[in-house]
Scaffold this motif. Structure first.
Motif, PDB file in Angstrom:
ATOM      1  N   PRO A   4     -63.724  19.736 -40.191  1.00 23.75           N
ATOM      2  CA  PRO A   4     -63.700  18.886 -39.280  1.00 23.75           C
ATOM      3  C   PRO A   4     -62.512  17.884 -39.523  1.00 23.75           C
ATOM      4  N   ASP A   5     -63.116  17.139 -40.082  1.00 24.20           N
ATOM      5  CA  ASP A   5     -62.278  15.825 -39.907  1.00 24.20           C
ATOM      6  C   ASP A   5     -60.556  15.692 -40.272  1.00 24.20           C
ATOM      7  N   SER A   6     -60.057  16.107 -40.640  1.00 24.33           N
ATOM      8  CA  SER A   6     -58.884  16.197 -40.781  1.00 24.33           C
ATOM      9  C   SER A   6     -58.188  16.980 -40.083  1.00 24.33           C
ATOM     10  N   HIS A   7     -59.009  17.770 -39.554  1.00 22.73           N
ATOM     11  CA  HIS A   7     -58.347  18.640 -37.979  1.00 22.73           C
ATOM     12  C   HIS A   7     -58.543  18.140 -36.685  1.00 22.73           C
ATOM     13  N   GLN A   8     -59.125  17.497 -36.886  1.00 20.34           N
ATOM     14  CA  GLN A   8     -59.503  15.963 -35.846  1.00 20.34           C
ATOM     15  C   GLN A   8     -58.210  14.962 -36.180  1.00 20.34           C
ATOM     16  N   HIS A   9     -58.143  14.687 -37.586  1.00 19.86           N
ATOM     17  CA  HIS A   9     -56.722  13.369 -37.816  1.00 19.86           C
ATOM     18  C   HIS A   9     -55.935  14.169 -37.547  1.00 19.86           C
ATOM     19  N   TYR A  10     -55.705  15.613 -37.558  1.00 20.64           N
ATOM     20  CA  TYR A  10     -54.321  16.309 -37.473  1.00 20.64           C
ATOM     21  C   TYR A  10     -54.020  16.072 -35.196  1.00 20.64           C
ATOM     22  N   LEU A  11     -55.128  16.363 -35.324  1.00 20.59           N
ATOM     23  CA  LEU A  11     -55.053  16.705 -33.257  1.00 20.59           C
ATOM     24  C   LEU A  11     -54.684  15.261 -32.655  1.00 20.59           C
ATOM     25  N   ASP A  12     -55.188  14.231 -33.166  1.00 19.53           N
ATOM     26  CA  ASP A  12     -55.255  12.901 -32.993  1.00 19.53           C
ATOM     27  C   ASP A  12     -53.474  12.208 -33.357  1.00 19.53           C
ATOM     28  N   ASP A  71     -51.849  13.705 -30.340  1.00 20.32           N
ATOM     29  CA  ASP A  71     -51.769  13.314 -29.093  1.00 20.32           C
ATOM     30  C   ASP A  71     -51.284  11.888 -28.724  1.00 20.32           C
TER      31      ASP A  71
END
Length: 94
Positions: free
Chosen positions: A63-71, A74
């Motif tokens: 989940p942390d890597s996924h959020q980093h990718y989305l950030d 964006d």
């Protein structure tokens, strides 16, 4: 009596039925690439199979890597190269 050519034990025959116009199209394309019909069809089928499998590839991340990718996605672009690109005159406006 001539001996039959040795066959590769790793290969198997595949028989296909197709319309004559498709066979002609494939033959023309194979000739344009300097290949036999079989070699042309095998290469095309291999590429299609790889593409089909790659389209099904699942990538799992935490989940942390996924959020980093989305950030990152964006984030507004901010670099000298991007600014030059946005200031360049479009080629259709010459």
């Amino acid at each position: 009596m001539a001996a039959k050519p040795a066959r590769d034990p790793q290969t198997r025959a595949v028989n296909l039925r197709m319309r004559e116009d498709l066979r002609g199209l494939i033959d023309r394309a194979a000739k344009a690439h300097g290949k036999s019909r079989s070699d042309f069809m095998i290469e095309a089928a291999r590429r299609a199979a790889e593409d089909a499998l790659l389209d099904q590839t699942l990538i799992r991340i935490d989940p942390d890597s996924h959020q980093h990718y989305l950030d990152i996605l964006d984030r507004a672009p901010d670099s000298d190269g991007f600014r030059r690109l946005m200031q360049a005159r479009p080629p259709w406006r010459t």
